[in-house]
Scaffold this motif. Structure first.
Motif, mmCIF file in Angstrom:
data_model
loop_
_atom_site.group_PDB
_atom_site.id
_atom_site.type_symbol
_atom_site.label_atom_id
_atom_site.label_comp_id
_atom_site.label_asym_id
_atom_site.label_seq_id
_atom_site.Cartn_x
_atom_site.Cartn_y
_atom_site.Cartn_z
ATOM 1 N N ASN A 34 0.823 -1.212 0.000
ATOM 2 C CA ASN A 34 0.000 0.000 0.000
ATOM 3 C C ASN A 34 0.858 1.263 0.000
ATOM 4 O O ASN A 34 0.508 2.250 -0.644
ATOM 5 N N GLU A 38 0.400 3.861 -3.250
ATOM 6 C CA GLU A 38 -0.458 4.988 -2.894
ATOM 7 C C GLU A 38 -0.274 6.209 -3.800
ATOM 8 O O GLU A 38 -1.211 6.950 -4.027
ATOM 9 N N ASN A 39 0.882 6.427 -4.350
ATOM 10 C CA ASN A 39 1.111 7.580 -5.222
ATOM 11 C C ASN A 39 1.211 7.216 -6.696
ATOM 12 O O ASN A 39 1.492 8.086 -7.522
ATOM 13 N N LYS A 41 -0.091 6.426 -10.332
ATOM 14 C CA LYS A 41 -1.241 6.823 -11.146
ATOM 15 C C LYS A 41 -1.299 5.944 -12.378
ATOM 16 O O LYS A 41 -0.288 5.709 -13.026
ATOM 17 N N ASP A 46 -8.268 5.936 -10.046
ATOM 18 C CA ASP A 46 -7.984 7.027 -9.109
ATOM 19 C C ASP A 46 -7.119 6.567 -7.940
ATOM 20 O O ASP A 46 -6.291 7.324 -7.447
ATOM 21 N N LYS A 47 -7.345 5.340 -7.480
ATOM 22 C CA LYS A 47 -6.634 4.858 -6.300
ATOM 23 C C LYS A 47 -6.575 3.334 -6.334
ATOM 24 O O LYS A 47 -7.498 2.674 -6.791
ATOM 25 N N SER A 49 -5.352 -0.072 -3.765
ATOM 26 C CA SER A 49 -4.918 -0.522 -2.450
ATOM 27 C C SER A 49 -5.126 -2.020 -2.337
ATOM 28 O O SER A 49 -5.858 -2.625 -3.115
ATOM 29 N N TYR A 61 -9.588 -1.250 -6.515
ATOM 30 C CA TYR A 61 -9.331 -0.238 -7.536
ATOM 31 C C TYR A 61 -10.497 0.734 -7.546
ATOM 32 O O TYR A 61 -11.644 0.329 -7.765
ATOM 33 N N LEU A 62 -10.210 2.012 -7.301
ATOM 34 C CA LEU A 62 -11.220 3.060 -7.427
ATOM 35 C C LEU A 62 -11.145 3.565 -8.856
ATOM 36 O O LEU A 62 -10.137 4.125 -9.285
ATOM 37 N N ASP A 64 -12.026 5.733 -12.193
ATOM 38 C CA ASP A 64 -12.447 7.049 -12.675
ATOM 39 C C ASP A 64 -13.528 6.814 -13.724
ATOM 40 O O ASP A 64 -13.250 6.376 -14.832
ATOM 41 N N ASN A 115 -15.923 5.712 -8.886
ATOM 42 C CA ASN A 115 -15.681 6.850 -7.992
ATOM 43 C C ASN A 115 -16.916 7.730 -7.805
ATOM 44 O O ASN A 115 -17.042 8.403 -6.791
#
Length: 130
Positions: A34, A38-39, A41, A46-47, A49, A61-62, A64, A115
């Motif tokens: 994680n 976390e950074n 792209k 979008d994110k 974890s 997976y979040l 977009d 999202n």
């Protein structure tokens, strides 16, 4: 997405093989992964974890929804599962991690969540599928 999953798997294997308890090793690996993702792209995501529960190692997976339509994603789950099975789950390079996950009695769960809508598309790999 496959790149991130492979990166996560490689980090987990390194951490888990150095830990005594499988669940403690899994928790440490999830924490480290994680931090690594976390950074990062990726287009349409979008994110990212990783988590785990009593049944699964969970890839979150979040999505977009301006870039990826959740209905399209949900409609392609069987195809996506087949692709991930070849490139991640049964990939010889990831076999050691998959065996560790299997030994903990877990499977894989990949959750794509929109999202805006909050809709989810989920792919499951039972412990027997590993």
């Amino acid at each position: 997405m496959r790149y991130v999953m492979c990166l996560a798997i490689a980090a987990m294997v390194a951490i888990m093989t150095s830990c005594g308890s499988k669940d403690a090793g899994l928790a440490k690996a999830v924490e480290e992964i994680n931090k690594q993702v976390e950074n990062q792209k990726m287009p349409g995501i979008d994110k990212m974890s990783l988590d785990f529960d009593d049944e699964y190692v969970i890839y979150n997976y979040l999505i977009d929804e301006e870039a990826i339509d959740m209905a399209d994603l949900q409609g392609a789950l069987d195809e996506t599962k087949a692709q991930l099975s070849q490139t991640v789950v049964h990939n010889p390079a990831n076999r050691k991690f998959t065996e560790l996950v299997k030994k903990t009695g877990r499977g894989y769960k990949i959750v794509y969540k929109g999202n805006d809508s909050g809709e989810e598309a989920i792919i499951l790999y039972s412990n027997d599928e590993l």
